[in-house]
Design an enzyme around this catalytic site. Sequence first.
Site, PDB file in Angstrom:
ATOM      1  N   CYS A 133       1.156  -1.185   0.322  1.00 43.64           N
ATOM      2  CA  CYS A 133      -0.008  -0.127  -0.417  1.00 43.64           C
ATOM      3  C   CYS A 133       0.907   1.234  -0.140  1.00 43.64           C
ATOM      4  CB  CYS A 133      -0.823   0.073   1.042  1.00 43.64           C
ATOM      5  SG  CYS A 133      -1.970   1.507   1.780  1.00 43.64           S
ATOM      6  N   CYS A 176      -0.168   3.922   2.536  1.00 44.51           N
ATOM      7  CA  CYS A 176       0.181   3.605   4.177  1.00 44.51           C
ATOM      8  C   CYS A 176       2.090   3.633   4.095  1.00 44.51           C
ATOM      9  CB  CYS A 176      -0.370   1.750   3.917  1.00 44.51           C
ATOM     10  SG  CYS A 176      -1.272   1.486   3.953  1.00 44.51           S
TER      11      CYS A 176
END
Length: 104
Positions: free
Chosen positions: A29, A32
């Site tokens: 991600c 993230c």
Amino acid sequence: MAYEFTDENAKVEIESGKPVVIDFWAEWCGPCKKLAPIIDELANEYEGKVLIGKYNVDDYSDISTDYSIRNIPTVLFFKDGELKERKVGSIKREDLVSLIESII
């Protein structure tokens, strides 16, 4: 350094009643990865006041299922064993600080 939440310890920490912040993330991600250093910084800054850590959704699933985590990053804020706030997607450091301060 941010605490590493697992299915086992997350439940214990949330139920402890102390302020807890959990960042739901995964290696793949991009947003993230951008959020990760901020979470680490805040974990150090608020050490002893708020337990701030990360929960890898690829390694564990119970807590992400319990709280219906469908998108990452998602950051959950707990106080007194209850979910107080949920932020989905990228979030600015200042906004994280505000939310953390609200649960202390």
